[in-house]
Scaffold this motif. Structure first.
Motif, PDB file in Angstrom:
ATOM      1  N   SER A 315     -24.290   7.862  31.251  1.00 23.51           N
ATOM      2  CA  SER A 315     -23.282   8.930  31.208  1.00 23.51           C
ATOM      3  C   SER A 315     -23.712   9.987  30.205  1.00 23.51           C
ATOM      4  CB  SER A 315     -21.915   8.354  30.816  1.00 23.51           C
ATOM      5  OG  SER A 315     -21.958   7.822  29.493  1.00 23.51           O
ATOM      6  N   LYS A 316     -22.953  11.086  30.150  1.00 23.94           N
ATOM      7  CA  LYS A 316     -23.240  12.127  29.164  1.00 23.94           C
ATOM      8  C   LYS A 316     -23.120  11.583  27.745  1.00 23.94           C
ATOM      9  CE  LYS A 316     -23.896  15.936  31.653  1.00 23.94           C
ATOM     10  NZ  LYS A 316     -25.116  16.782  31.524  1.00 23.94           N
ATOM     11  N   GLN A 317     -22.146  10.737  27.561  1.00 15.35           N
ATOM     12  CA  GLN A 317     -21.931  10.170  26.233  1.00 15.35           C
ATOM     13  C   GLN A 317     -22.992   9.126  25.891  1.00 15.35           C
ATOM     14  OE1 GLN A 317     -18.044   8.445  25.743  1.00 15.35           O
ATOM     15  NE2 GLN A 317     -18.342   7.990  23.556  1.00 15.35           N
ATOM     16  N   TYR A 318     -23.413   8.376  26.937  1.00 12.78           N
ATOM     17  CA  TYR A 318     -24.415   7.329  26.726  1.00 12.78           C
ATOM     18  C   TYR A 318     -25.579   7.537  27.690  1.00 12.78           C
ATOM     19  CZ  TYR A 318     -20.580   5.022  24.252  1.00 12.78           C
ATOM     20  OH  TYR A 318     -19.550   4.735  23.401  1.00 12.78           O
ATOM     21  N   PRO A 319     -26.407   8.528  27.412  1.00  9.79           N
ATOM     22  CA  PRO A 319     -27.581   8.730  28.272  1.00  9.79           C
ATOM     23  C   PRO A 319     -28.561   7.559  28.115  1.00  9.79           C
ATOM     24  CG  PRO A 319     -27.727  10.125  26.340  1.00  9.79           C
ATOM     25  CD  PRO A 319     -26.369   9.482  26.294  1.00  9.79           C
ATOM     26  N   LEU A 320     -29.321   7.346  29.143  1.00 15.46           N
ATOM     27  CA  LEU A 320     -30.280   6.230  29.137  1.00 15.46           C
ATOM     28  C   LEU A 320     -31.698   6.770  29.258  1.00 15.46           C
ATOM     29  CD1 LEU A 320     -30.686   3.093  29.226  1.00 15.46           C
ATOM     30  CD2 LEU A 320     -30.724   3.326  31.737  1.00 15.46           C
ATOM     31  N   GLN A 321     -32.579   6.254  28.437  1.00 20.86           N
ATOM     32  CA  GLN A 321     -33.992   6.626  28.537  1.00 20.86           C
ATOM     33  C   GLN A 321     -34.812   5.377  28.829  1.00 20.86           C
ATOM     34  OE1 GLN A 321     -35.746   9.578  26.002  1.00 20.86           O
ATOM     35  NE2 GLN A 321     -37.638   8.373  25.738  1.00 20.86           N
ATOM     36  N   VAL A 322     -35.712   5.526  29.793  1.00 17.43           N
ATOM     37  CA  VAL A 322     -36.639   4.452  30.157  1.00 17.43           C
ATOM     38  C   VAL A 322     -38.035   4.878  29.734  1.00 17.43           C
ATOM     39  CG1 VAL A 322     -37.606   3.071  32.034  1.00 17.43           C
ATOM     40  CG2 VAL A 322     -35.199   3.768  32.118  1.00 17.43           C
ATOM     41  N   ASP A 323     -38.661   4.060  28.907  1.00 16.81           N
ATOM     42  CA  ASP A 323     -40.013   4.355  28.407  1.00 16.81           C
ATOM     43  C   ASP A 323     -41.042   3.503  29.146  1.00 16.81           C
ATOM     44  OD1 ASP A 323     -39.152   6.173  26.364  1.00 16.81           O
ATOM     45  OD2 ASP A 323     -38.475   4.431  25.200  1.00 16.81           O
ATOM     46  N   ILE A 324     -42.086   4.179  29.616  1.00 14.97           N
ATOM     47  CA  ILE A 324     -43.187   3.503  30.313  1.00 14.97           C
ATOM     48  C   ILE A 324     -44.466   3.864  29.576  1.00 14.97           C
ATOM     49  CG2 ILE A 324     -44.438   3.244  32.492  1.00 14.97           C
ATOM     50  CD1 ILE A 324     -41.864   4.157  33.919  1.00 14.97           C
ATOM     51  N   TYR A 325     -45.155   2.857  29.043  1.00 15.10           N
ATOM     52  CA  TYR A 325     -46.351   3.142  28.243  1.00 15.10           C
ATOM     53  C   TYR A 325     -47.287   1.932  28.262  1.00 15.10           C
ATOM     54  CZ  TYR A 325     -43.693   0.472  24.741  1.00 15.10           C
ATOM     55  OH  TYR A 325     -42.973  -0.494  24.085  1.00 15.10           O
ATOM     56  N   THR A 326     -48.521   2.166  27.869  1.00 18.33           N
ATOM     57  CA  THR A 326     -49.525   1.088  27.807  1.00 18.33           C
ATOM     58  C   THR A 326     -49.791   0.716  26.351  1.00 18.33           C
ATOM     59  OG1 THR A 326     -51.290   2.755  27.873  1.00 18.33           O
ATOM     60  CG2 THR A 326     -50.691   1.695  29.952  1.00 18.33           C
ATOM     61  N   THR A 327     -50.295  -0.480  26.154  1.00 21.14           N
ATOM     62  CA  THR A 327     -50.646  -0.946  24.814  1.00 21.14           C
ATOM     63  C   THR A 327     -52.131  -1.284  24.769  1.00 21.14           C
ATOM     64  OG1 THR A 327     -50.157  -3.250  25.383  1.00 21.14           O
ATOM     65  CG2 THR A 327     -48.345  -1.924  24.509  1.00 21.14           C
ATOM     66  N   LYS A 328     -52.644  -1.470  23.567  1.00 20.18           N
ATOM     67  CA  LYS A 328     -54.063  -1.759  23.390  1.00 20.18           C
ATOM     68  C   LYS A 328     -54.450  -3.132  23.933  1.00 20.18           C
ATOM     69  CE  LYS A 328     -54.689   1.201  19.339  1.00 20.18           C
ATOM     70  NZ  LYS A 328     -55.087   1.255  17.908  1.00 20.18           N
ATOM     71  N   ASP A 329     -53.465  -4.001  24.058  1.00 16.44           N
ATOM     72  CA  ASP A 329     -53.769  -5.336  24.584  1.00 16.44           C
ATOM     73  C   ASP A 329     -53.602  -5.416  26.101  1.00 16.44           C
ATOM     74  OD1 ASP A 329     -51.090  -4.952  24.407  1.00 16.44           O
ATOM     75  OD2 ASP A 329     -50.618  -6.922  23.559  1.00 16.44           O
ATOM     76  N   GLN A 330     -53.736  -4.246  26.765  1.00 17.25           N
ATOM     77  CA  GLN A 330     -53.853  -4.162  28.231  1.00 17.25           C
ATOM     78  C   GLN A 330     -52.562  -4.543  28.959  1.00 17.25           C
ATOM     79  OE1 GLN A 330     -57.189  -6.750  28.857  1.00 17.25           O
ATOM     80  NE2 GLN A 330     -58.513  -5.559  27.517  1.00 17.25           N
ATOM     81  N   TYR A 331     -51.459  -4.054  28.437  1.00 14.79           N
ATOM     82  CA  TYR A 331     -50.165  -4.269  29.076  1.00 14.79           C
ATOM     83  C   TYR A 331     -49.520  -2.930  29.410  1.00 14.79           C
ATOM     84  CZ  TYR A 331     -49.850  -9.302  28.257  1.00 14.79           C
ATOM     85  OH  TYR A 331     -50.048 -10.660  28.285  1.00 14.79           O
ATOM     86  N   LEU A 332     -48.784  -2.916  30.504  1.00 14.84           N
ATOM     87  CA  LEU A 332     -47.913  -1.786  30.828  1.00 14.84           C
ATOM     88  C   LEU A 332     -46.490  -2.207  30.462  1.00 14.84           C
ATOM     89  CD1 LEU A 332     -47.596   1.041  32.199  1.00 14.84           C
ATOM     90  CD2 LEU A 332     -47.043  -0.218  34.310  1.00 14.84           C
ATOM     91  N   ILE A 333     -45.858  -1.430  29.604  1.00 15.90           N
ATOM     92  CA  ILE A 333     -44.533  -1.778  29.095  1.00 15.90           C
ATOM     93  C   ILE A 333     -43.481  -0.882  29.749  1.00 15.90           C
ATOM     94  CG2 ILE A 333     -43.118  -2.110  27.042  1.00 15.90           C
ATOM     95  CD1 ILE A 333     -45.663  -3.796  27.075  1.00 15.90           C
ATOM     96  N   ILE A 334     -42.400  -1.492  30.203  1.00 11.73           N
ATOM     97  CA  ILE A 334     -41.216  -0.762  30.692  1.00 11.73           C
ATOM     98  C   ILE A 334     -40.059  -1.181  29.792  1.00 11.73           C
ATOM     99  CG2 ILE A 334     -39.610  -0.396  32.582  1.00 11.73           C
ATOM    100  CD1 ILE A 334     -43.188  -1.524  33.233  1.00 11.73           C
ATOM    101  N   SER A 335     -39.522  -0.222  29.055  1.00 12.96           N
ATOM    102  CA  SER A 335     -38.521  -0.537  28.034  1.00 12.96           C
ATOM    103  C   SER A 335     -37.319   0.391  28.153  1.00 12.96           C
ATOM    104  CB  SER A 335     -39.152  -0.404  26.636  1.00 12.96           C
ATOM    105  OG  SER A 335     -38.190  -0.550  25.616  1.00 12.96           O
ATOM    106  N   ASN A 336     -36.134  -0.146  27.903  1.00 14.22           N
ATOM    107  CA  ASN A 336     -34.917   0.674  27.878  1.00 14.22           C
ATOM    108  C   ASN A 336     -33.907   0.075  26.907  1.00 14.22           C
ATOM    109  OD1 ASN A 336     -34.600  -1.278  30.438  1.00 14.22           O
ATOM    110  ND2 ASN A 336     -32.567  -0.898  29.578  1.00 14.22           N
ATOM    111  N   LYS A 337     -33.052   0.926  26.374  1.00 16.14           N
ATOM    112  CA  LYS A 337     -31.999   0.457  25.479  1.00 16.14           C
ATOM    113  C   LYS A 337     -30.940  -0.273  26.290  1.00 16.14           C
ATOM    114  CE  LYS A 337     -28.939   2.002  21.781  1.00 16.14           C
ATOM    115  NZ  LYS A 337     -28.402   3.154  21.029  1.00 16.14           N
ATOM    116  N   ILE A 338     -30.412  -1.347  25.719  1.00 19.05           N
ATOM    117  CA  ILE A 338     -29.393  -2.131  26.428  1.00 19.05           C
ATOM    118  C   ILE A 338     -28.033  -1.484  26.235  1.00 19.05           C
ATOM    119  CG2 ILE A 338     -28.295  -4.391  26.620  1.00 19.05           C
ATOM    120  CD1 ILE A 338     -30.889  -5.624  25.541  1.00 19.05           C
ATOM    121  N   GLN A 339     -27.459  -0.994  27.330  1.00 15.95           N
ATOM    122  CA  GLN A 339     -26.116  -0.389  27.337  1.00 15.95           C
ATOM    123  C   GLN A 339     -25.311  -1.043  28.457  1.00 15.95           C
ATOM    124  OE1 GLN A 339     -27.801   4.028  25.929  1.00 15.95           O
ATOM    125  NE2 GLN A 339     -26.832   3.803  27.928  1.00 15.95           N
TER     126      GLN A 339
END
Length: 389
Positions: A315-339
């Motif tokens: 929502s406008k009050q509680y926007p959500l962001q999803v982060d997609i990134y790689t790490t040095k140990d060869q992983y693809l990370i999908i992360s989001n805040k728990i709401q």
């Protein structure tokens, strides 16, 4: 079944031929000169030639009969002992030993028949007492004394009992080895079939989870754009929607794709979501270019994005962001805040289970899930090259 019989008959023929030559090698070597001597010249040579040819044929059929017996007894043992290989092997070996003993009882009878005529012409050539070796041969094979005397030169350097025992053990070991290899091959084929069925089930489950939500929400977003009269954004939306459709339709033909391909799809899909949740849902994609040509199972990121959108307040009050990134140990990370949604019931986790199953089968690696500091994070291991599993 017919192919099974032809295959084992051919293998049995080859093994019998080779073993017959092997156990008769010393006999052939020692008596080569006698084999090339005209048989009409020396009566003794007639007998020895007969014995050599008989020995070659005898060991061929002796080996072949034991081979076929062991093969079929193993199959019967599998049925009797419910595929307990240890018991089936003992059962087959026991029956084969009995058959070998019976054949050994027949051996002197056939030998006497084959070499009888030459014996009657040459028995006077050995008017002497039996040696210990001749006495043993006569006693074991129940051969008449004159013929035991006559067989002595042919049995020189020839431990007959040892040869039969060698053939017996060799045949049993060869057949059991072939049986084990066949069993492993059948298990591998069954595993591949099961893996294919499980992959298809996982794919169907994934598509069943994605399609209803995705199609409905996509049409809603397109409807909103058309009503707002924003032609340029509508055309862009249609282009990205077609890219998403195309990628999903290819998912039943591909298993592993490069990270670059998966991210192209993710960008198209997140665009559709950003239109639907304008100003409420945001995506950050930060991927090291080193990993763009690494691999992961197709449609791995989609259920994680769907999971974040489905189970969190946006929502406008509680926007959500999803982060997609790689790490040095060869992983693809999908992360989001728990709401978490207030009215949401306990999660079933079916989507994540399906993703985990597909990932495990296609890569042999596990995905990792964690909740840390109010963030839900899923780590997908990347492969530096596609593999066959």
């Amino acid at each position: 079944m017919q192919m099974f019989r032809k295959r084992y008959l051919l293998i049995g023929f080859i093994v019998s031929f080779l073993l017959s030559l092997f156990v008769n090698f010393s006999l052939l070597t020692v008596n080569y000169g006698k084999l090339t001597t005209p048989s009409a010249m020396i009566d003794e040579t007639i007998f020895e030639q007969s014995f050599i040819y008989f020995s070659l044929i005898w060991f061929f059929f002796f080996t072949f009969i034991l081979f076929i017996t062991t093969i079929y007894m193993l199959r019967i043992g599998d049925n009797l002992f419910r595929r307990n290989e240890y018991k089936a092997g003992l059962f087959a070996a026991g029956v084969t030993v009995v058959v070998a003993l019976l054949l050994l009882q027949v051996y002197p009878v056939i030998l006497s028949t084959v070499t009888g005529n030459s014996h009657t012409r040459t028995q006077t050539s050995y008017p002497r007492e039996l040696s210990e070796e001749e006495a043993f041969i006569q006693h074991f094979f129940n051969i008449p004394e004159p013929q035991a005397q006559q067989i002595k030169p042919v049995f020189h350097h020839r431990p007959v009992i040892t040869e039969h025992l060698f053939v017996l053990i060799t045949v049993i070991l060869i057949v059991i080895l072939i049986h084990i290899l066949d069993s492993r091959q059948q298990m591998a084929l069954a595993y591949e079939k099961l893996k294919t069925e499980n992959l298809q089930s996982s794919y169907n489950a994934l598509m069943g989870q994605i399609n209803p939500h995705f199609f409905f929400n996509s049409l809603n977003g397109l409807n909103s754009l058309i009503r707002s009269g924003e032609k340029e954004q509508t055309l862009t939306y249609l282009d990205e929607l077609s890219n998403v459709f195309r990628y999903i339709l290819q998912s039943n033909k591909k298993e592993l794709v490069s990270l670059a391909e998966e991210l192209e799809f993710v960008k198209a899909y997140t665009y559709l979501l950003s239109v639907r949740y304008e100003g409420k849902l945001f995506f950050s994609i930060q991927v090291d270019s080193t990993y763009l040509l690494w691999y992961l199972p197709m449609l791995s990121v989609l259920p994680l994005i769907e999971n974040a959108v489905k189970h969190n307040v946006i929502s406008k009050q509680y926007p959500l962001q999803v982060d997609i990134y790689t790490t040095k140990d060869q992983y693809l990370i999908i992360s989001n805040k728990i709401q978490p949604k207030v009215e949401e019931n306990e999660r079933s986790g079916i989507g994540l289970k399906n993703l985990w199953g597909r990932y495990k089968m296609l890569t042999g690696k596990d995905i990792q899930m964690s909740k840390q500091k109010e963030y839900f994070k899923v780590s997908l291991p990347l492969l530096n090259k596609p593999i066959s599993v």
